[in-house]
Scaffold this active site. Structure first.
Site, mmCIF file in Angstrom:
data_model
loop_
_atom_site.group_PDB
_atom_site.id
_atom_site.type_symbol
_atom_site.label_atom_id
_atom_site.label_comp_id
_atom_site.label_asym_id
_atom_site.label_seq_id
_atom_site.Cartn_x
_atom_site.Cartn_y
_atom_site.Cartn_z
ATOM 1 C CG ASP A 1 -21.266 42.335 -4.864
ATOM 2 O OD1 ASP A 1 -22.216 42.524 -4.082
ATOM 3 O OD2 ASP A 1 -20.680 41.240 -4.941
ATOM 4 C CB SER A 2 -20.242 43.101 -0.549
ATOM 5 O OG SER A 2 -20.640 41.858 -1.098
ATOM 6 C CE1 TYR B 1 -19.781 46.111 1.782
ATOM 7 C CE2 TYR B 1 -21.535 46.873 0.341
ATOM 8 C CZ TYR B 1 -20.251 46.994 0.819
ATOM 9 O OH TYR B 1 -19.443 47.993 0.339
ATOM 10 N N GLY B 2 -23.831 41.211 3.800
ATOM 11 C CA GLY B 2 -25.020 40.502 4.286
ATOM 12 C C GLY B 2 -25.073 40.359 5.793
ATOM 13 C CB CYS C 1 -24.493 44.411 -3.740
ATOM 14 S SG CYS C 1 -24.484 43.816 -2.041
ATOM 15 C CG ASN C 2 -29.865 40.900 -4.432
ATOM 16 O OD1 ASN C 2 -31.000 40.992 -4.856
ATOM 17 N ND2 ASN C 2 -28.893 40.361 -5.148
ATOM 18 C CD GLU D 1 -16.657 36.319 -2.264
ATOM 19 O OE1 GLU D 1 -17.789 36.575 -2.695
ATOM 20 O OE2 GLU D 1 -15.949 37.143 -1.715
ATOM 21 C CB CYS E 1 -27.525 36.552 -2.901
ATOM 22 S SG CYS E 1 -25.742 36.645 -2.591
ATOM 23 C CB THR E 2 -24.936 39.403 -7.258
ATOM 24 O OG1 THR E 2 -24.131 39.832 -6.158
ATOM 25 C CG2 THR E 2 -25.985 40.456 -7.550
ATOM 26 C CG HIS E 3 -21.928 35.529 -3.965
ATOM 27 N ND1 HIS E 3 -22.099 36.849 -3.652
ATOM 28 C CD2 HIS E 3 -20.630 35.239 -3.707
ATOM 29 C CE1 HIS E 3 -20.951 37.342 -3.218
ATOM 30 N NE2 HIS E 3 -20.044 36.388 -3.242
HETATM 31 N N1 DGL Z 1 -23.423 39.737 -3.398
HETATM 32 C C1 DGL Z 1 -24.073 40.188 -2.193
HETATM 33 C C2 DGL Z 1 -25.581 40.363 -2.426
HETATM 34 O O1 DGL Z 1 -26.074 40.291 -3.543
HETATM 35 C C3 DGL Z 1 -23.924 39.241 -1.013
HETATM 36 C C4 DGL Z 1 -22.566 39.006 -0.464
HETATM 37 C C5 DGL Z 1 -22.314 39.661 0.870
HETATM 38 O O2 DGL Z 1 -22.942 39.297 1.885
HETATM 39 O O3 DGL Z 1 -21.488 40.562 0.914
HETATM 40 O O4 DGL Z 1 -26.290 40.605 -1.487
#
Ligand code: DGL
Length: 269
Positions: free
Chosen positions: A8-9, A40-41, A71-72, A150, A182-184
């Site tokens: 993931d990011s 990454y978003g 990570c989506n 986060e 989003c995995t968060h």
């Molecule tokens: N966990 C990332 C996702 O599922 C999002 C976090 C990020 O923006 O890096 O997209």
């Protein structure tokens, strides 16, 4: 046994790693969180592809038998690059396909909602895949949520205010299901549900992804084998590209148990 590589990011993908560790407790895991480059978003598709294929190549070189893109933002922007980076011998499981499969079976011909980072929503990945399967889609970028979660602001006033700003206008009042893209977001699933009518089902991808991984690799284990193996320690390695005290403290909240983060030198090689 060769490990499963998960990345993931940052540390949000630990929610997926948790589901994989629960579904396949006998399988070793190498997790990589690209904390040096998150979020990454907010990155361009080109940069996400560059980072994601570099990590996937690294996990393959470490001997991983399959790679999970937890990570989506990377799954929706970089899947082709990741697949061509690792080649045909290593299955790549992304977070969109298992969710789209499950949701389109259950909620076909209805309106399905999805929230995620800007990179995920702007890629149009969920929208295209769900519409091809006969769903209508209502999508909304909720870019501040991942950073707040986060930072430890979940199930409290900060996430409440953000959710009010994003969901308070009733955008998702007529959807049958809302995908947490989003995995968060699983950390605030209950708070999200409180902003929606009771009829809206919240879709968390973690278990669906773990199931897709078990199917793709054939890594099922008989129940009695699992009972024996549960007592045996299994390698679980958690690498991050930039190790800070804050990441070390947050990791436990995402994985649900103590996590020993290690710094990786991937980007300095
Ligand atoms: N966990 C990332 C996702 O599922 C999002 C976090 C990020 O923006 O890096 O997209």
């Amino acid at each position: 046994m060769r490990p499963i590589g998960i990345f993931d990011s940052g540390i949000g993908g630990l929610t997926v790693a948790r589901a994989i560790a629960d579904r396949l407790p006998h399988v070793p895991i190498v997790y990589f969180g690209d904390t040096e480059h998150l979020p990454y978003g907010e990155k361009s598709p080109e940069l996400i592809r560059q980072y994601a294929s570099g990590i996937a190549t690294h996990l393959k070189e470490r001997g991983c038998q399959a790679i999970v893109v937890a990570c989506n933002s990377a799954s929706s922007n970089a899947l082709d690059s990741i697949q061509s980076a690792v080649g045909p011998g290593v299955p790549v499981i992304d977070v969109l396909q298992p969710v789209v499969n499950a949701v389109s079976l259950r909620f076909s011909r209805t309106n399905v909602g999805v929230i995620g980072t800007r990179a995920t929503i702007e890629s149009g990945g969920y929208q295209r895949m769900l519409e091809e399967r006969g769903c209508q889609v209502t999508a909304l970028a909720t870019p501040l949520l991942a950073a707040a979660i986060e930072e430890g602001f979940h199930e409290g006033l900060v996430s409440e205010a953000l959710l009010q700003a994003y969901l308070g206008q009733g955008t998702f009042d007529d959807v049958s299901a809302l995908i947490l893209g989003c995995t968060h977001y699983p950390l605030i699933a209950e708070q999200i549900a409180a902003f929606l009518p009771n009829s809206v089902e919240i879709i968390n991808s973690a278990e669906l992804v773990a199931e897709a991984l078990a199917n793709a690799t054939g890594l099922y284990s008989k129940h009695e084998d699992l009972e024996i193996q549960r007592g045996t320690p299994v390698l679980r390695q958690f690498l991050v590209s930039d190790l800070t005290v804050s990441f070390a403290q947050s990791a436990q909240r995402f994985f649900g148990e103590e996590v020993q983060l290690e710094e990786s030198d991937l980007w300095s090689q």
